[in-house]
Write a protein that holds these residues in place. Structure first.
Motif, PDB file in Angstrom:
ATOM      1  N   SER A 108       6.717   2.564  -3.436  1.00 15.24           N
ATOM      2  CA  SER A 108       7.196   1.278  -3.953  1.00 15.24           C
ATOM      3  C   SER A 108       7.274   0.254  -2.837  1.00 15.24           C
ATOM      4  O   SER A 108       7.738   0.551  -1.733  1.00 15.24           O
ATOM      5  N   ARG A 109       6.842  -0.954  -3.123  1.00 12.02           N
ATOM      6  CA  ARG A 109       6.969  -2.036  -2.141  1.00 12.02           C
ATOM      7  C   ARG A 109       8.361  -2.664  -2.177  1.00 12.02           C
ATOM      8  O   ARG A 109       8.665  -3.529  -1.363  1.00 12.02           O
ATOM      9  N   ASP A 131       9.618  -2.095 -12.935  1.00 10.83           N
ATOM     10  CA  ASP A 131       8.769  -3.243 -12.632  1.00 10.83           C
ATOM     11  C   ASP A 131       8.642  -3.420 -11.128  1.00 10.83           C
ATOM     12  O   ASP A 131       9.592  -3.178 -10.382  1.00 10.83           O
ATOM     13  N   GLY A 132       7.473  -3.846 -10.692  1.00 16.48           N
ATOM     14  CA  GLY A 132       7.276  -4.121  -9.274  1.00 16.48           C
ATOM     15  C   GLY A 132       5.914  -3.682  -8.791  1.00 16.48           C
ATOM     16  O   GLY A 132       5.056  -3.245  -9.550  1.00 16.48           O
ATOM     17  N   ALA A 133       5.714  -3.812  -7.483  1.00 14.92           N
ATOM     18  CA  ALA A 133       4.446  -3.470  -6.834  1.00 14.92           C
ATOM     19  C   ALA A 133       4.562  -2.105  -6.167  1.00 14.92           C
ATOM     20  O   ALA A 133       5.590  -1.773  -5.581  1.00 14.92           O
ATOM     21  N   TYR A 134       3.476  -1.353  -6.257  1.00 16.90           N
ATOM     22  CA  TYR A 134       3.406  -0.011  -5.675  1.00 16.90           C
ATOM     23  C   TYR A 134       2.072   0.138  -4.956  1.00 16.90           C
ATOM     24  O   TYR A 134       1.059  -0.408  -5.390  1.00 16.90           O
ATOM     25  N   ASP A 135       2.065   0.895  -3.876  1.00 11.60           N
ATOM     26  CA  ASP A 135       0.830   1.273  -3.206  1.00 11.60           C
ATOM     27  C   ASP A 135       0.523   2.718  -3.578  1.00 11.60           C
ATOM     28  O   ASP A 135       1.359   3.606  -3.398  1.00 11.60           O
ATOM     29  N   LEU A 144      -3.323  -1.288  -4.672  1.00 10.75           N
ATOM     30  CA  LEU A 144      -2.060  -1.893  -5.095  1.00 10.75           C
ATOM     31  C   LEU A 144      -2.025  -1.883  -6.617  1.00 10.75           C
ATOM     32  O   LEU A 144      -2.992  -2.270  -7.265  1.00 10.75           O
ATOM     33  N   ILE A 145      -0.918  -1.404  -7.181  1.00  7.43           N
ATOM     34  CA  ILE A 145      -0.741  -1.496  -8.630  1.00  7.43           C
ATOM     35  C   ILE A 145       0.548  -2.258  -8.896  1.00  7.43           C
ATOM     36  O   ILE A 145       1.492  -2.190  -8.121  1.00  7.43           O
ATOM     37  N   THR A 146       0.545  -3.003  -9.990  1.00  6.01           N
ATOM     38  CA  THR A 146       1.727  -3.798 -10.357  1.00  6.01           C
ATOM     39  C   THR A 146       2.170  -3.396 -11.747  1.00  6.01           C
ATOM     40  O   THR A 146       1.356  -3.346 -12.677  1.00  6.01           O
ATOM     41  N   ARG A 206       4.638  -4.332 -14.880  1.00  9.84           N
ATOM     42  CA  ARG A 206       5.413  -5.461 -15.451  1.00  9.84           C
ATOM     43  C   ARG A 206       5.908  -5.101 -16.823  1.00  9.84           C
ATOM     44  O   ARG A 206       5.306  -4.477 -17.585  1.00  9.84           O
TER      45      ARG A 206
END
Length: 75
Positions: A23-24, A48-52, A71-73, A75
């Protein structure tokens, strides 16, 4: 709650794969922890959020390829 991410990947030659999802939203770990995985890799209950996402192939001799990342997001 949360959502599910499903990620597909392939390699020309491999014995097995190792994956990691980071998780970012949290500070970057000093070391990324990989676990054995298969395609498609599925990660349930993500907030929810950005993940590598990282994946690497491992040969029979134990050699690990450089990781491929995306990168996956959610929402």
């Amino acid at each position: 709650g949360g959502r599910t991410a499903t990620i597909r990947f392939t390699a020309a030659r491999h014995l097995r794969f190792e994956c990691a999802l980071v998780s970012r939203a949290t500070p970057a770990p000093a070391r990324i922890h990989y676990a054995g995985c298969r395609s498609p890799a599925t990660y349930p209950r993500l907030g929810d959020g950005a993940y590598d996402f990282f994946v690497r192939a491992v040969t029979l001799a134990g050699r690990r390829s450089p990781p491929a990342g995306r990168l996956i997001t959610i929402r």
